[in-house]
Motif scaffolding. Structure first.
Motif, mmCIF file in Angstrom:
data_model
loop_
_atom_site.group_PDB
_atom_site.id
_atom_site.type_symbol
_atom_site.label_atom_id
_atom_site.label_comp_id
_atom_site.label_asym_id
_atom_site.label_seq_id
_atom_site.Cartn_x
_atom_site.Cartn_y
_atom_site.Cartn_z
ATOM 1 N N THR A 40 0.839 -1.210 0.000
ATOM 2 C CA THR A 40 0.000 0.000 0.000
ATOM 3 C C THR A 40 0.871 1.257 0.000
ATOM 4 O OG1 THR A 40 -1.819 -1.105 1.140
ATOM 5 C CG2 THR A 40 -1.739 1.298 1.292
ATOM 6 N N ASN A 41 1.924 1.237 0.805
ATOM 7 C CA ASN A 41 2.804 2.407 0.867
ATOM 8 C C ASN A 41 3.608 2.571 -0.417
ATOM 9 O OD1 ASN A 41 2.106 3.513 3.354
ATOM 10 N ND2 ASN A 41 3.414 2.103 4.478
ATOM 11 N N ARG A 44 1.330 4.290 -2.769
ATOM 12 C CA ARG A 44 1.216 5.712 -2.375
ATOM 13 C C ARG A 44 2.427 6.503 -2.857
ATOM 14 N NH1 ARG A 44 3.763 8.144 1.595
ATOM 15 N NH2 ARG A 44 4.257 6.193 2.669
ATOM 16 N N THR A 47 2.176 7.131 -6.558
ATOM 17 C CA THR A 47 1.154 8.156 -6.830
ATOM 18 C C THR A 47 1.679 9.545 -6.485
ATOM 19 O OG1 THR A 47 -0.641 6.591 -6.412
ATOM 20 C CG2 THR A 47 -1.173 8.932 -6.259
ATOM 21 N N GLU A 48 2.341 9.645 -5.312
ATOM 22 C CA GLU A 48 2.948 10.928 -4.916
ATOM 23 C C GLU A 48 3.955 11.393 -5.966
ATOM 24 O OE1 GLU A 48 3.064 10.803 -0.017
ATOM 25 O OE2 GLU A 48 4.899 10.535 -1.183
#
Length: 321
Positions: A40-41, A44, A47-48
């Motif tokens: 999940t990280n 993220r 995406t960031e």
């Protein structure tokens, strides 16, 4: 940067450190409490990165580089197995860090450098959990780690010089600047940061100024200088005799809080008054003084222009007008 890296703790700080190292070319494995959290990280962070590219904060192609170099490991043991450099970035709880560091050192190569991103916990207090503790030290990135250039390097008494040199080399390959400091309470960054905050809160409590006015003064006066010069360079340029006089003035109401530092008194007694006398804390040669002043003036003008171009921060009361 052709090494394998493991980041243990893939949250905001650990993930950002992973981005920094992966963008520099390292193969970075992220591990967390479980594989799902690490995955999940990872998503993220990618995406960031796309957002940062669109905003011009990451270079073009950064997300492609991160996709190639960042991965989510199924476990801590898998992440560290082939790593030359391991950075622990779990929450600031001593027993938790000791537990994680014990797991890391049991599973890692015996020559792998192990760093902790702690901002306050004694490195020596954590080193007791590490096998071969001579390869362990603090490697303290600041938030947000992709964008803040300075990193504190904190060896404990048993850290080898080779481990310090290797850690500094790894960090500087990412384009960061390092400072090696001793393992004392608060290290350097937070002792300075909290000293300023402590005095600021006292000024508010005493009714001298509001938080807004204090923030305005800090960012538009001495804080305006700090991106270019540290406190010793600023003191040298102001004149150590001026600092000595100001200490005496402050002592009229705050004799203990603003006692003259012994090291400043020694400089004054030796006639070392900063750049005006050709000697001070940094001892700038007289033939470099004109260049220093020219750099200072240009830096401040460009900083002022940058602030105008950016406009007020969203927390600034004037930003909503």
């Amino acid at each position: 940067m052709d090494i394998n890296v493991a980041i243990i703790g893939s949250g905001y700080m650990g993930g950002g450190i992973g981005q920094v190292l992966a963008l520099a070319g390292a193969k970075v494995a992220l591990a967390d409490a479980d594989a799902a959290t690490a995955q999940t990280n990872l998503e993220r962070l990618l995406t960031e990165s796309k957002q940062f590219e669109e905003q011009g904060l990451f270079p073009a192609g950064a997300t492609e580089t991160l996709t190639r170099n960042l991965s989510a490991a199924p476990s801590l043991e898998d992440a560290v197995a082939n790593a030359s450099f391991i950075e622990e970035a779990v929450p600031e709880k001593l027993e938790l860090k000791r537990s994680i560091l014990a797991q890391i050192s049991a599973a890692a190569r015996p020559d792998a450098i192990i760093g902790s991103n702690t901002s306050t916990i004694s490195i020596a207090d954590m080193a007791v959990a590490v096998e071969n503790p001579e390869r362990f030290l603090g490697i303290h990135f600041s938030n947000p780690s992709p964008f803040i250039p300075g990193v504190e390097i904190i060896p404990h008494e048993g850290t080898s010089e080779a481990a310090v040199a290797t850690a500094v080399g790894y960090v500087e390959e990412t384009g960061k600047e390092t400072a090696v400091v001793k393992d004392v309470t608060g290290f350097v960054l937070n002792r300075l940061q909290y000293a300023l905050f402590h005095e600021a809160t006292q000024l508010v409590e005493e009714g001298v100024a509001s938080p807004d006015d204090i923030d305005t003064l800090v960012r538009t006066t001495f804080g305006f200088r700090l991106p270019f010069f540290g406190p010793f360079a600023i003191a040298d340029m102001a004149g150590l005799d001026v600092y000595n006089f100001c200490y005496k003035s402050l002592q009229s109401d705050f004799p203990e809080r603003f006692a003259t530092p012994a090291i400043l008194a020694e400089k004054i007694e030796a006639g070392q008054l900063g750049t005006k006398s050709g000697g001070g804390f940094l001892d700038v040669p007289a033939d470099k003084l004109a260049d220093l002043i020219a750099y200072r003036n240009e830096a401040y003008v460009k900083m002022g222009q940058l602030l105008k171009d950016l406009g007020p921060a969203p927390l600034d009361p004037g930003a909503a007008e």
